[in-house]
Design a protein around this motif. Structure first.
Motif, PDB file in Angstrom:
ATOM      1  N   GLU A  75      19.001 -12.131  -0.482  1.00 57.35           N
ATOM      2  CA  GLU A  75      19.899 -12.764   0.487  1.00 57.35           C
ATOM      3  C   GLU A  75      21.243 -13.075  -0.143  1.00 57.35           C
ATOM      4  O   GLU A  75      22.300 -12.912   0.485  1.00 57.35           O
ATOM      5  CB  GLU A  75      19.262 -14.039   1.037  1.00 57.35           C
ATOM      6  CG  GLU A  75      18.122 -13.784   2.014  1.00 57.35           C
ATOM      7  CD  GLU A  75      17.436 -15.067   2.421  1.00 57.35           C
ATOM      8  OE1 GLU A  75      17.815 -16.144   1.890  1.00 57.35           O
ATOM      9  OE2 GLU A  75      16.504 -15.018   3.258  1.00 57.35           O
ATOM     10  N   SER A  76      21.229 -13.526  -1.408  1.00 55.30           N
ATOM     11  CA  SER A  76      22.494 -13.840  -2.086  1.00 55.30           C
ATOM     12  C   SER A  76      23.362 -12.607  -2.271  1.00 55.30           C
ATOM     13  O   SER A  76      24.583 -12.703  -2.364  1.00 55.30           O
ATOM     14  CB  SER A  76      22.219 -14.493  -3.446  1.00 55.30           C
ATOM     15  OG  SER A  76      21.666 -13.562  -4.357  1.00 55.30           O
ATOM     16  N   LEU A  77      22.714 -11.424  -2.311  1.00 55.26           N
ATOM     17  CA  LEU A  77      23.445 -10.165  -2.453  1.00 55.26           C
ATOM     18  C   LEU A  77      23.814  -9.561  -1.101  1.00 55.26           C
ATOM     19  O   LEU A  77      24.563  -8.588  -1.043  1.00 55.26           O
ATOM     20  CB  LEU A  77      22.604  -9.152  -3.239  1.00 55.26           C
ATOM     21  CG  LEU A  77      22.220  -9.530  -4.677  1.00 55.26           C
ATOM     22  CD1 LEU A  77      21.252  -8.509  -5.244  1.00 55.26           C
ATOM     23  CD2 LEU A  77      23.454  -9.626  -5.560  1.00 55.26           C
ATOM     24  N   GLY A  78      23.245 -10.115  -0.024  1.00 62.91           N
ATOM     25  CA  GLY A  78      23.512  -9.585   1.313  1.00 62.91           C
ATOM     26  C   GLY A  78      22.755  -8.322   1.644  1.00 62.91           C
ATOM     27  O   GLY A  78      23.171  -7.566   2.538  1.00 62.91           O
ATOM     28  N   VAL A  79      21.629  -8.057   0.952  1.00 61.98           N
ATOM     29  CA  VAL A  79      20.894  -6.810   1.183  1.00 61.98           C
ATOM     30  C   VAL A  79      19.449  -7.075   1.588  1.00 61.98           C
ATOM     31  O   VAL A  79      18.639  -6.135   1.628  1.00 61.98           O
ATOM     32  CB  VAL A  79      20.928  -5.904  -0.071  1.00 61.98           C
ATOM     33  CG1 VAL A  79      22.343  -5.425  -0.341  1.00 61.98           C
ATOM     34  CG2 VAL A  79      20.344  -6.617  -1.279  1.00 61.98           C
ATOM     35  N   HIS A  80      19.098  -8.315   1.868  1.00 59.62           N
ATOM     36  CA  HIS A  80      17.704  -8.630   2.194  1.00 59.62           C
ATOM     37  C   HIS A  80      17.274  -7.903   3.469  1.00 59.62           C
ATOM     38  O   HIS A  80      17.985  -7.896   4.463  1.00 59.62           O
ATOM     39  CB  HIS A  80      17.534 -10.142   2.368  1.00 59.62           C
ATOM     40  CG  HIS A  80      16.112 -10.571   2.547  1.00 59.62           C
ATOM     41  ND1 HIS A  80      15.710 -11.425   3.544  1.00 59.62           N
ATOM     42  CD2 HIS A  80      14.998 -10.234   1.855  1.00 59.62           C
ATOM     43  CE1 HIS A  80      14.406 -11.614   3.451  1.00 59.62           C
ATOM     44  NE2 HIS A  80      13.945 -10.904   2.441  1.00 59.62           N
ATOM     45  N   GLN A  81      16.089  -7.256   3.393  1.00 55.88           N
ATOM     46  CA  GLN A  81      15.497  -6.519   4.516  1.00 55.88           C
ATOM     47  C   GLN A  81      16.385  -5.363   4.989  1.00 55.88           C
ATOM     48  O   GLN A  81      16.374  -4.988   6.161  1.00 55.88           O
ATOM     49  CB  GLN A  81      15.197  -7.462   5.692  1.00 55.88           C
ATOM     50  CG  GLN A  81      14.186  -8.541   5.346  1.00 55.88           C
ATOM     51  CD  GLN A  81      13.814  -9.407   6.528  1.00 55.88           C
ATOM     52  OE1 GLN A  81      14.413  -9.306   7.603  1.00 55.88           O
ATOM     53  NE2 GLN A  81      12.827 -10.267   6.360  1.00 55.88           N
TER      54      GLN A  81
END
Length: 630
Positions: A356-362
């Motif tokens: 999530e912190s990288l903006g790529v979750h799921q």
């Protein structure tokens, strides 16, 4: 006639005996030692096997002398330590063993460049790891009758004391019970502390092949076996390099510095609170789940997690006192082994929050980096044909484009692009160090690095424009990372091709038997099943590869290793940590495989550090490499 045969047999022993530079085998026999019991012989062989498994000969040579002090001088005959100077022989070829001398001066006199020098009237205690096939029949009968532990796959320790007479002849005798007790304590202690040795890069001449180590001294408590304990079941053993080191030399700030003995943990040392608040950990001893802010860990190594001081005490007595020093050494290497060049958070204990912190979750290929899509079988995640979607909609400059490298040739000739690490690759692709793509690219680039830097036959085939066939064992998340394997085709730079056969039980049924053409240079076949059962139906490989293999965990590896040994195929294995790599080395040796590419940090390991539920010891995807038949 008998006299003739006796002389002939004597010459045979002299030529083919076991001791490097010392001539014939001793013919000594442990069961002839006065007062020894079969139980202590078993303990002695267990200690010798434990030392063998730590492989000190990988780094140590005869001129690396060690001092050993077991308990107090007053506890030994003549109020003197029997053999306080230690030497490891065989690391540069020949029979391997441990030599023990009565003084450092004796050790210096007898240490030659290629063999042990015969010095008259100087006794030497030897623990020589002999092949079972060449041992004396009396020793073989003793090993069989007592079911003694084997060292490695086919070696057993032979313990004797030798002395050269003034006429140059070699005499042998059995060690005494006291000398065997001393040897037992030394082997137990050395196996614990020698991994702590730190190389001194500033010592010695530059470019010298000799390894120099920093001054070293460590004290551990060794537990006597029950059959030897008399009142106190622990003895303090101090090991130093070079011999003669004192604790005042290790820490000159105070004259009263004391040994860092691995004795019972104090109450203060049990109350080290973890700082991973909000996360759940697992007690090493009872496996109870606990909040991170309520857990404690070993105050010495900082690696093992507990729910209470009671569990810590029980685990210490059960096993941890034998491994604490090893874990401590590994924890001290954490920063050394980490890939520090990147500018994104490299801690992924809680995968979803990190993604999530990288903006790529799921998103894209990152869906296999957490458990949110575990309901989908490996290889069956829905995919989008767009490259940016595969990389989770990272910015265009944060992932490698599906494009060849422009104008990359050497002396006007095309050749595969040889890489030495992440810095070189990121520069080549003009990627910012804030891009996390290295975590997924670790798998294909580790494979490419092995084929082009470690396997000579493979790189020669590629340079000749031929195809290399690779058997990729046990794929899991890689089955959903096919867009990342496109980069291998671009790194081939128009030279040769690679056929990858991914084989494993996690390959889904509806994917098995299919082929994916990644690009003109790379194609991947998928086969569901156990390698030993499926290998006759697929093309023979040039190289076999297993990433994050966990050899010690799955019994199905036994058949694959037997096949690799039978066919003499070159194979490489990656492990997530030094501990798992040490376990893998033992499994490979047990399978009879010769490791000729030893444990080495992988330059393309993932930079993301993961921590186990019950340890603080970091692991890295594809962290270390091992090779056999290379």
């Amino acid at each position: 006639m008998d006299f003739h045969l006796k002389n002939l047999f004597g010459r045979y022993q002299e030529q083919f005996g076991c001791g490097p530079g010392l001539g014939p085998g001793s013919g000594t026999f442990l069961l002839k030692v006065d007062g020894i019991s079969p139980l202590f012989i078993k303990s002695l062989y267990r200690a010798a096997a434990a030392l063998y498994r730590t492989d000190p000969w990988k780094r140590l040579r005869p001129d690396h002398l060690f001092g050993a002090k077991v308990g107090k001088d007053s506890e030994w005959y003549g109020r003197k330590q029997p053999f306080p100077c230690i030497q490891f022989i065989g690391g540069d070829g020949g029979d391997i063993g441990v030599y023990m001398f009565r003084s450092q001066d004796d050790a210096r006199k007898m240490t030659g460049s290629r063999k042990t020098i015969r010095v008259p009237n100087v006794e030497l205690l030897r623990v020589t790891y002999e092949l079972e096939s060449i041992m004396f029949p009396s020793y073989k009968r003793m090993i069989k009758s007592l079911s003694l532990e084997v060292s490695g796959t086919d070696r057993f320790p032979v313990i004797d004391i030798t002395c050269c007479t003034t006429s140059g002849e070699i005499q042998f005798r059995n060690p005494t019970l006291e000398e065997l007790k001393f040897v037992y304590a030394v082997m137990r202690a050395v196996s614990l502390v020698h991994p702590l040795l730190q190389q001194d890069y500033d010592a010695g001449p530059k470019w010298s092949p000799t390894i120099y180590f920093e001054l070293f001294i460590e004290t551990v408590d060794v537990q006597w076996p029950p059959e030897m304990a008399t009142g106190n079941d622990l003895v303090a053993v101090t090991v130093s390099h070079p011999p003669g080191q004192r604790y005042e030399e290790k820490n000159s700030s105070t004259a009263s510095s004391t040994p860092t003995k691995l004795s019972e943990p104090s109450k203060l040392e049990t109350l080290v609170v973890m700082d991973s608040a909000g996360s759940f950990r697992q007690c090493t001893m009872c496996e109870k789940l606990i909040n991170g802010d309520q857990s404690i860990c070993c105050g010495r190594c900082g690696a093992i997690v507990y729910c209470s001081s009671l569990c810590q005490q029980q685990h210490w007595n059960f096993s941890h006192k034998d491994t604490c020093a090893f874990y401590k050494a590994m924890m001290e290497r954490e920063e050394e082994l980490a890939v520090e060049i990147f500018m994104f958070n490299c801690l992924a204990e809680q995968q979803c929050k990190w993604l999530e912190s990288l903006g790529v979750h799921q998103k894209g290929m990152w869906r296999r980096k957490c458990n949110c899509f575990c309901r989908w079988s490996y290889g069956l995640l829905p995919v989008n044909s767009e490259v940016c979607d595969s990389w989770g909609n990272l910015d265009d400059d944060e992932y490698p484009p599906d494009l060849p490298f422009d104008d990359y040739d050497r002396d006007g000739l095309s050749s595969p692009i040889l890489l030495s690490g992440w810095s070189e690759y990121y520069n080549l692709r003009s990627l910012p160090l804030s891009s996390p793509v290295a975590d997924i690219l670790s798998h294909p680039l580790t494979m490419f690095y092995i084929l082009t830097a470690l396997s000579i036959s493979s790189i020669n085939l590629l340079l000749e424009g031929n195809e290399v066939t690779l058997h990729y064992l046990g794929p899991e998340g890689e089955l959903d990372w096919m867009p990342a394997f496109v980069e291998i085709g671009h790194l081939l730079n128009g030279v040769g091709s690679i056929q990858i056969v991914m084989i494993g039980p996690e390959v889904p049924t509806n994917l098995s038997g299919t082929m994916s053409r990644i690009n003109d240079r790379v194609r991947i076949h998928f086969v569901r099943g156990i390698y030993l059962e499926e290998t006759t139906y697929i093309p023979s490989p040039h190289v076999i590869l297993a990433l994050n293999c966990e050899l010690e965990t799955y019994p199905s590896w036994v058949g694959a290793l037997d096949l690799i040994k039978l066919r003499g195929l070159p194979a490489f294995f990656s492990c997530q940590s030094e501990i798992s790599c040490s376990n893998a080395k033992q499994v490979l040796r047990t399978a009879g495989l010769h490791i000729n590419y030893p444990m080495t940090p992988n330059p393309f390991r993932s930079p993301v550090r993961n921590y186990g539920a019950s340890t603080n010891f970091p692991s890295y995807s594809n962290g270390f490499l091992l090779g056999v038949n290379t």
